[in-house]
Design a protein around this motif. Structure first.
Motif, PDB file in Angstrom:
ATOM      1  N   ASP A  52      18.870  41.764  87.222  1.00  9.67           N
ATOM      2  CA  ASP A  52      18.534  40.502  86.572  1.00  9.67           C
ATOM      3  C   ASP A  52      19.747  39.729  86.059  1.00  9.67           C
ATOM      4  O   ASP A  52      19.663  38.527  85.866  1.00  9.67           O
ATOM      5  CB  ASP A  52      17.535  40.744  85.436  1.00  9.67           C
ATOM      6  CG  ASP A  52      18.041  41.808  84.470  1.00  9.67           C
ATOM      7  OD1 ASP A  52      19.067  42.427  84.763  1.00  9.67           O
ATOM      8  OD2 ASP A  52      17.399  42.008  83.431  1.00  9.67           O
ATOM      9  N   GLY A  53      20.876  40.431  85.852  1.00  7.10           N
ATOM     10  CA  GLY A  53      22.074  39.736  85.377  1.00  7.10           C
ATOM     11  C   GLY A  53      22.621  38.769  86.405  1.00  7.10           C
ATOM     12  O   GLY A  53      23.386  37.872  86.091  1.00  7.10           O
ATOM     13  N   ALA A  54      22.235  38.974  87.659  1.00  7.89           N
ATOM     14  CA  ALA A  54      22.720  38.099  88.728  1.00  7.89           C
ATOM     15  C   ALA A  54      21.691  37.055  89.112  1.00  7.89           C
ATOM     16  O   ALA A  54      21.979  36.146  89.869  1.00  7.89           O
ATOM     17  CB  ALA A  54      23.101  38.937  89.949  1.00  7.89           C
ATOM     18  N   LYS A  55      20.477  37.201  88.590  1.00  9.12           N
ATOM     19  CA  LYS A  55      19.414  36.281  89.005  1.00  9.12           C
ATOM     20  C   LYS A  55      19.379  35.063  88.099  1.00  9.12           C
ATOM     21  O   LYS A  55      18.612  34.980  87.155  1.00  9.12           O
ATOM     22  CB  LYS A  55      18.053  36.978  88.981  1.00  9.12           C
ATOM     23  CG  LYS A  55      16.946  36.108  89.579  1.00  9.12           C
ATOM     24  CD  LYS A  55      15.584  36.475  89.036  1.00  9.12           C
ATOM     25  CE  LYS A  55      14.578  35.389  89.244  1.00  9.12           C
ATOM     26  NZ  LYS A  55      14.463  34.460  88.131  1.00  9.12           N
ATOM     27  N   THR A  56      20.251  34.106  88.406  1.00 10.60           N
ATOM     28  CA  THR A  56      20.283  32.864  87.660  1.00 10.60           C
ATOM     29  C   THR A  56      20.855  31.794  88.574  1.00 10.60           C
ATOM     30  O   THR A  56      21.519  32.121  89.556  1.00 10.60           O
ATOM     31  CB  THR A  56      21.117  33.014  86.374  1.00 10.60           C
ATOM     32  OG1 THR A  56      21.192  31.750  85.736  1.00 10.60           O
ATOM     33  CG2 THR A  56      22.511  33.514  86.649  1.00 10.60           C
ATOM     34  N   SER A  57      20.602  30.534  88.252  1.00 13.42           N
ATOM     35  CA  SER A  57      21.039  29.472  89.163  1.00 13.42           C
ATOM     36  C   SER A  57      22.555  29.469  89.341  1.00 13.42           C
ATOM     37  O   SER A  57      23.067  28.965  90.334  1.00 13.42           O
ATOM     38  CB  SER A  57      20.559  28.122  88.645  1.00 13.42           C
ATOM     39  OG  SER A  57      21.006  27.935  87.326  1.00 13.42           O
ATOM     40  N   GLY A  58      23.279  30.047  88.378  1.00 17.85           N
ATOM     41  CA  GLY A  58      24.730  30.136  88.500  1.00 17.85           C
ATOM     42  C   GLY A  58      25.167  30.858  89.762  1.00 17.85           C
ATOM     43  O   GLY A  58      26.237  30.595  90.308  1.00 17.85           O
ATOM     44  N   LEU A  59      24.324  31.767  90.240  1.00 18.48           N
ATOM     45  CA  LEU A  59      24.643  32.509  91.463  1.00 18.48           C
ATOM     46  C   LEU A  59      24.847  31.543  92.629  1.00 18.48           C
ATOM     47  O   LEU A  59      25.729  31.743  93.460  1.00 18.48           O
ATOM     48  CB  LEU A  59      23.513  33.498  91.781  1.00 18.48           C
ATOM     49  CG  LEU A  59      23.748  34.411  92.979  1.00 18.48           C
ATOM     50  CD1 LEU A  59      24.738  35.513  92.626  1.00 18.48           C
ATOM     51  CD2 LEU A  59      22.449  35.037  93.452  1.00 18.48           C
ATOM     52  N   PHE A  60      24.046  30.481  92.663  1.00 19.30           N
ATOM     53  CA  PHE A  60      24.163  29.513  93.758  1.00 19.30           C
ATOM     54  C   PHE A  60      25.408  28.652  93.600  1.00 19.30           C
ATOM     55  O   PHE A  60      25.975  28.186  94.580  1.00 19.30           O
ATOM     56  CB  PHE A  60      22.907  28.636  93.835  1.00 19.30           C
ATOM     57  CG  PHE A  60      21.655  29.421  94.130  1.00 19.30           C
ATOM     58  CD1 PHE A  60      21.496  30.043  95.363  1.00 19.30           C
ATOM     59  CD2 PHE A  60      20.660  29.558  93.184  1.00 19.30           C
ATOM     60  CE1 PHE A  60      20.354  30.778  95.638  1.00 19.30           C
ATOM     61  CE2 PHE A  60      19.520  30.289  93.459  1.00 19.30           C
ATOM     62  CZ  PHE A  60      19.361  30.911  94.683  1.00 19.30           C
ATOM     63  N   ASP A  61      25.844  28.427  92.344  1.00 21.44           N
ATOM     64  CA  ASP A  61      27.072  27.663  92.140  1.00 21.44           C
ATOM     65  C   ASP A  61      28.268  28.437  92.659  1.00 21.44           C
ATOM     66  O   ASP A  61      29.203  27.878  93.204  1.00 21.44           O
ATOM     67  CB  ASP A  61      27.284  27.369  90.643  1.00 21.44           C
ATOM     68  CG  ASP A  61      26.238  26.411  90.101  1.00 21.44           C
ATOM     69  OD1 ASP A  61      25.748  25.594  90.899  1.00 21.44           O
ATOM     70  OD2 ASP A  61      25.912  26.501  88.908  1.00 21.44           O
ATOM     71  N   VAL A  62      28.258  29.747  92.445  1.00 19.17           N
ATOM     72  CA  VAL A  62      29.403  30.554  92.850  1.00 19.17           C
ATOM     73  C   VAL A  62      29.344  30.869  94.346  1.00 19.17           C
ATOM     74  O   VAL A  62      30.329  30.730  95.056  1.00 19.17           O
ATOM     75  CB  VAL A  62      29.474  31.862  92.031  1.00 19.17           C
ATOM     76  CG1 VAL A  62      30.641  32.715  92.491  1.00 19.17           C
ATOM     77  CG2 VAL A  62      29.590  31.565  90.553  1.00 19.17           C
ATOM     78  N   ALA A  63      28.206  31.283  94.830  1.00 19.67           N
ATOM     79  CA  ALA A  63      28.134  31.773  96.204  1.00 19.67           C
ATOM     80  C   ALA A  63      27.724  30.706  97.205  1.00 19.67           C
ATOM     81  O   ALA A  63      27.994  30.853  98.395  1.00 19.67           O
ATOM     82  CB  ALA A  63      27.157  32.941  96.278  1.00 19.67           C
ATOM     83  N   GLY A  64      27.096  29.621  96.756  1.00 16.60           N
ATOM     84  CA  GLY A  64      26.611  28.622  97.707  1.00 16.60           C
ATOM     85  C   GLY A  64      25.579  29.231  98.650  1.00 16.60           C
ATOM     86  O   GLY A  64      24.760  30.049  98.233  1.00 16.60           O
ATOM     87  N   ASP A  65      25.672  28.853  99.913  1.00 17.58           N
ATOM     88  CA  ASP A  65      24.692  29.336 100.891  1.00 17.58           C
ATOM     89  C   ASP A  65      24.752  30.848 101.086  1.00 17.58           C
ATOM     90  O   ASP A  65      23.797  31.457 101.561  1.00 17.58           O
ATOM     91  CB  ASP A  65      24.925  28.657 102.244  1.00 17.58           C
ATOM     92  CG  ASP A  65      24.575  27.174 102.184  1.00 17.58           C
ATOM     93  OD1 ASP A  65      23.851  26.797 101.245  1.00 17.58           O
ATOM     94  OD2 ASP A  65      25.031  26.416 103.061  1.00 17.58           O
ATOM     95  N   ALA A  66      25.889  31.447 100.723  1.00 16.92           N
ATOM     96  CA  ALA A  66      26.044  32.886 100.929  1.00 16.92           C
ATOM     97  C   ALA A  66      25.051  33.684 100.091  1.00 16.92           C
ATOM     98  O   ALA A  66      24.797  34.858 100.364  1.00 16.92           O
ATOM     99  CB  ALA A  66      27.472  33.315 100.608  1.00 16.92           C
ATOM    100  N   ALA A  67      24.485  33.049  99.063  1.00 16.24           N
ATOM    101  CA  ALA A  67      23.532  33.769  98.212  1.00 16.24           C
ATOM    102  C   ALA A  67      22.227  34.037  98.947  1.00 16.24           C
ATOM    103  O   ALA A  67      21.442  34.894  98.528  1.00 16.24           O
ATOM    104  CB  ALA A  67      23.257  32.963  96.941  1.00 16.24           C
ATOM    105  N   ASP A  68      21.994  33.288 100.022  1.00 17.32           N
ATOM    106  CA  ASP A  68      20.720  33.385 100.718  1.00 17.32           C
ATOM    107  C   ASP A  68      20.402  34.820 101.133  1.00 17.32           C
ATOM    108  O   ASP A  68      21.226  35.505 101.729  1.00 17.32           O
ATOM    109  CB  ASP A  68      20.757  32.485 101.955  1.00 17.32           C
ATOM    110  CG  ASP A  68      19.370  31.991 102.323  1.00 17.32           C
ATOM    111  OD1 ASP A  68      18.685  31.474 101.430  1.00 17.32           O
ATOM    112  OD2 ASP A  68      18.987  32.151 103.485  1.00 17.32           O
ATOM    113  N   GLY A  69      19.195  35.252 100.805  1.00 20.08           N
ATOM    114  CA  GLY A  69      18.747  36.566 101.262  1.00 20.08           C
ATOM    115  C   GLY A  69      19.080  37.704 100.320  1.00 20.08           C
ATOM    116  O   GLY A  69      18.664  38.831 100.567  1.00 20.08           O
TER     117      GLY A  69
END
Lengths: 384, 303
Positions: free
Chosen positions: A260-277
């Motif tokens: 859950d520490g990684a499940k936040t919209s910030g993940l998309f700011d850092v990883a971009g499309d790489a967060a997919d999946g």
């Protein structure tokens, strides 16, 4: 008494009424990171507690006014102890909603035990936060509670998910060396090994590290063929790991699972499309999927409309924690000691369903949900 | 582990090393002439990456995926970073130059804190995502598939180092810089405008830092107000390792540090958490044996 004396006295009485405290104030401390990397999550919690307090004040539930007072622990254990000392020195504070990070909640709880004042964590998931109260050198009463499930529940769930649902047998383990991250990874390992899976590699990374390519290249090339990574840590490192994994060609069916520490919209700011999946487990049920939380979500969206003031993943836990405190107050918890007593007896039905605490102070409401990141919409879809 | 993995690790080391080297050059150029450590250099790097982000946000059509747009992005970010470095020198270091050796050093730390907090307070306290330069995926080299982005970063860094080499060795201004580095006072007596040379040195060092900032943003995909600190410290270490004040030393030190880190986290079991310990232990050992760094010359105390 002469007339003059009476006049002076009457005057003084008027003065003392108008100058003294207009009304009695009872405070709830919100001890979370308000600045820094985890600041956005902490600000969300602050908003949630403020909302609960404003609702209680508006409904005139108490003869006195409630105030939510925010304290910034900057997600730093040292700062958390400073903040805890500030909190216990203010007698108007009756309970603490906090802390966000396990690394902060563990040392801060020791300070609160000295007062003693009750602490309800809306987010800290390392078992130690409450388990430390059982050790023989614990001084003070057991005053730590939490409304979130612990890492053992979350780590075990992720291990079963990886083994049974995804059919993975060999996984590489990474964690950020914090009580939270390492705790998750160790629990994952324990259950994954018990199920018959294998841990190919195990590495710790430092919070703040940026370059994981060498480490990921090692995992990719591990002779025994790793089928995925389980990462215990927060979104910044998780995002960088995801981005660099994809660059190195580590894609589906190679999986990335985290907590859950990684499940936040910030993940998309850092990883971009790489967060997919990416697979991310969360404690409880996503607030969007909770029928009981519908009113809360609507009230929150109405109260907080500014930029960056959208609902954060732990906000409903903060809201629930505050309401548990109010319920205890209604049952006669008028001071810190009575608050601790009343919280032990909690039997509260709210946003999260039924909350009761076990003898350690952990919630008996143990549900974990797995979600999957969708970069296009910046959302996390619950998997059933 | 087979060939492909080793090759990828070499590329990892080279990319990391190239970024460290570019930053280390900024420290070493300034030290070569003024014998001072520009602690604000890490913030110049950070400002370079923010300049690039600003450009990409406000002129997205200009900064497309085309090579020309990319080159323009580098040029503008380098100019901004170089200019910031020149201004810092003009207003925070030059007035203190003759007072004591320590004063500009403290001033540099002050500038670093001011710049970092300015970005923290006025731009963003959070990580901002950095636009990707339109190179992604893998290319196949010698049968090994290698991240294309890393090759672009490596190419850009090596190209800039070649440019610097040409500038220092084959232009009049480069000659003047070398003269100042050799003997500041005598160079002045020979008619070299010392202040101009210093300003140009700061511009060149800052520009390289700015370029490194852009590469950093591309490589890691997000930037933040404090991003300069860690690579700045590492690059400073690299410069000392190679022999501070020596240009080739900075490049060598940067690559050695990059490879040490890759070696530690890629080959030693559970080495990722020992990476910095290993890298800095090597540094200490090298300095014990060669106090002036790998390529540093033993110089007599300047009086």
């Amino acid at each position: 008494m002469t007339r003059l004396h009476a006049l002076v006295l009457a005057g003084l009485a008027v003065l003392s009424v108008s100058c003294g405290p207009k009304e009695k104030v009872v405070k709830i401390a919100v001890a979370v990171p308000l600045t820094g990397d985890m600041g956005t999550e902490g600000q969300g919690l602050r908003r949630a507690v403020e909302l609960a307090v404003e609702e209680a004040n508006a409904a005139k539930r108490f003869p006195h006014r409630l105030v939510a007072e925010p304290f910034d622990d900057r997600a730093d254990p040292k700062e958390a102890v400073n903040v805890a000392n500030l909190i216990i020195s203010d007698p108007r504070i009756i309970a603490v909603v906090g802390h966000y990070n396990s690394g902060c909640a563990i040392p801060a709880a020791k300070v609160y035990a000295r007062a003693p004042v009750a602490m309800i964590s809306p987010a800290a998931t390392n078992p130690e936060v409450t388990a430390q109260q059982l050790s023989s050198d614990w001084s003070g009463p057991r005053m730590a509670f939490r409304v979130v499930q612990t890492d053992d529940v979350q780590g075990s769930y992720a291990a079963e998910f990886a083994f049974k649902r995804l059919g993975k047998r060999r996984v590489s383990l990474l964690h950020d060396k914090t009580p939270y991250g390492q705790g998750l990874a160790e629990q994952f390992k324990k259950v994954f090994l018990r199920l018959g899976g294998g841990i190919v590699t195990e590495d710790g990374v430092a919070v703040g590290d940026k370059d994981f390519k060498a480490l990921l290249t090692k995992i990719k090339g591990g002779g025994s063929g790793s089928e995925g990574i389980y990462f215990g840590g927060l979104y910044t490192e998780a995002g960088l790991l995801l981005k660099q994994m994809r660059e190195l060609g580590m894609k589906d069916p190679f999986v990335f699972i985290s907590g859950d520490g990684a499940k936040t919209s910030g993940l998309f700011d850092v990883a971009g499309d790489a967060a997919d999946g990416a697979y991310l487990s969360i404690v409880g049920v996503p607030v969007e999927d909770l029928p009981s939380a519908k009113t809360f979500m609507e009230a929150y969206k109405k109260r907080w409309t500014g930029a960056g003031e959208e609902l954060k993943p732990f906000d409903h836990f903060g809201y629930e924690a505050s309401r548990i405190v109010f319920a205890a107050m209604e049952k006669g918890a008028t001071d810190r000691a009575k608050m601790i007593e009343e919280l032990r007896k909690t039997d509260f039905t709210g946003v999260l369903g039924l909350t009761r605490f076990d003898e350690k102070g952990d919630t008996l409401n143990k549900i974990v949900t797995m979600t999957r990141a969708k970069a296009k919409d910046r959302t996390f879809d619950s998997l059933r | 582990m087979h060939f492909e993995q080793h090759f990828q690790q070499i590329v990892n080391g080279l990319t990391l090393g190239a970024i460290y080297s570019l930053i280390a050059l900024g420290y070493t150029l300034v030290y070569g002439i003024l014998a001072m450590i520009n602690f604000a250099h890490s913030e110049v790097l950070m400002l370079g990456s923010f300049a690039a982000l600003g450009l990409a946000v406000f002129a997205p059509t200009f900064f497309g995926a085309s090579p020309l747009g990319l080159a323009a992005l580098f040029a503008v970010s380098m100019a901004v970073a170089g200019l910031v470095n020149v201004l810092v020198e003009r207003f925070a270091y030059r007035p203190l130059r003759t007072i004591s050796r320590l004063a500009p050093l403290i001033s540099a730390i002050g500038v670093s804190i001011v710049l970092q907090n300015a970005v923290f307070l006025w731009i963003s306290t959070q990580a901002l995502s950095f636009p990707q330069p339109g190179v992604s995926g893998q290319v196949s080299i010698f049968g090994a598939s290698i991240s294309a982005l890393q090759l672009v970063i490596l190419g850009a860094a090596l190209g800039l180092m070649a440019l610097l080499h040409f500038f220092v060795e084959h232009t009049k201004m480069g000659k003047a810089m070398r003269a100042c580095a050799d003997d500041f006072a005598t160079a002045g007596l020979m008619g070299i405008d010392a202040n101009k040379v210093i300003a140009i040195t700061f511009f060149v060092g800052g520009a390289l830092g700015g370029a490194a900032g852009v590469l950093y943003g591309m490589n890691y995909g997000s930037i933040k107000y404090n991003l300069g600190f860690l690579p700045g410290t590492k690059a400073f270490t690299a410069a000392v390792l190679g022999g501070i004040g020596n240009i080739r030393g900075a490049v060598l030190g940067g690559f050695i540090l990059g490879f040490l880190e890759v070696l530690a986290s890629g080959y030693i079991p559970d080495g990722a958490q020992w990476r910095d310990v290993i890298a800095f232990t090597v540094l200490i050992v090298v300095l014990l044996v060669r106090p002036s760094g790998l390529l540093g010359e033993k110089t007599a105390e300047k009086v």
